[in-house]
Scaffold this active site. Structure first.
Site, PDB file in Angstrom:
ATOM      1  N   GLU A  93      -1.611 154.493   6.913  1.00 41.03           N
ATOM      2  CA  GLU A  93      -0.244 154.151   7.249  1.00 41.03           C
ATOM      3  C   GLU A  93       0.091 153.794   8.737  1.00 41.03           C
ATOM      4  OE1 GLU A  93       1.242 153.525   4.403  1.00 41.03           O
ATOM      5  OE2 GLU A  93      -0.665 154.636   3.376  1.00 41.03           O
ATOM      6  N   ARG A 131     -12.424 130.797  21.699  1.00 41.54           N
ATOM      7  CA  ARG A 131     -12.711 129.527  21.491  1.00 41.54           C
ATOM      8  C   ARG A 131     -12.192 128.863  22.623  1.00 41.54           C
ATOM      9  NH1 ARG A 131      -9.239 126.370  19.416  1.00 41.54           N
ATOM     10  NH2 ARG A 131     -10.340 124.669  18.987  1.00 41.54           N
ATOM     11  N   ASP A 146      -6.376 120.099  20.583  1.00 41.08           N
ATOM     12  CA  ASP A 146      -5.922 121.004  19.550  1.00 41.08           C
ATOM     13  C   ASP A 146      -4.403 120.684  18.991  1.00 41.08           C
ATOM     14  OD1 ASP A 146      -7.974 122.165  18.572  1.00 41.08           O
ATOM     15  OD2 ASP A 146      -7.776 124.118  19.960  1.00 41.08           O
TER      16      ASP A 146
END
Ligand code: 4HQ
Length: 222
Positions: A93, A131, A146
């Site tokens: 939890e 990356r 991108d």
């Protein structure tokens, strides 16, 4: 060669159990006050964090949790600048609150859904951040192009064949007119962003040309 082999990044998985005492190496316990499920004990997590800090690298300690700040490209960029990220993954939890308060620098959520553990969330952070480290991407241009780096979604892309089961590639892409192609791509990126993620356009301050193209899209689309 891969980024780890080239020494650009190093990824180590640390087993919290290795920092838990006793034959059974217990890492979980009942919550004070009662209630559902188990919590991660504080001490093994703290020792695991300290074991990485001893390596002397400038570290950012991050807890993966649905209570954290939503992970975005901007955060990936920030994190890619740290020498070491210590990504703390809870199970059960969650973790003892004192760990969060005193040993965690930053809490991150990868999205509004519930995972069983933080490990997959940590992998998402590792992949998105690594990356962006210079040299990790094969093609350095790719990170610049991108989606998000420009604050826009990607334009539609096509490869061979020129006609797929009767479905053609947009004529302009075969024309060889680089200015026309660039304009078409900009327009399609703006169109998609406006249709799918209009909030991106509010955040990003648009240039003269972008605003003109966007008005054209709004006028001509439906
Ligand atoms: N968790 N983004 C770990 C997540 C989560 C998320 C649920 C984290 C379970 C123990 N982590 N706890 N979403 O769902 O990062």
């Amino acid at each position: 060669m891969r980024a780890q082999e080239r020494g650009l990044i190093e990824i180590a998985a640390i087993n919290i159990r290795d920092f838990a005492p006793g034959k059974h190496r217990v890492v979980d316990d009942l919550p004070f006050g009662g209630g559902e499920g188990m919590l991660m004990k504080a001490e093994p997590i703290i020792r695991a964090i300290e074991s990485r800090k001893q390596l002397g690298k400038i570290s950012r300690v991050i807890l993966l949790t649905p209570q954290g700040k939503r992970f975005q490209q901007e955060i990936a960029r920030e994190l890619s600048g740290w020498e070491q990220l210590i990504l703390v993954c809870g199970r059960y939890e969650g973790v003892d609150e004192r760990v969060r308060e005193h040993f965690i620098d930053e809490e991150i959520s990868i999205g509004d859904y519930v995972l069983n553990g933080g490990e997959v969330a940590a992998l998402v952070v590792v992949e998105a951040a690594s990356r962006l480290i210079p040299g990790v991407l094969g093609n350095e241009a790719s990170a610049q192009n991108d989606s998000f780096s420009q604050g826009l979604l990607d334009y539609p892309q096509y490869t061979r064949p020129r006609e797929l089961r009767g479905i053609p590639v947009p004529e302009v892409l075969l024309s060889g007119h680089h200015q026309h192609i660039e304009l078409w791509r900009k327009k399609e990126a703006l169109r998609r962003t406006w249709e799918r993620r209009p909030e991106f356009l509010k955040q990003r301050e648009l240039g003269e040309e972008d605003r003109r193209i966007l008005e054209e899209i709004k006028r001509t689309d439906r």
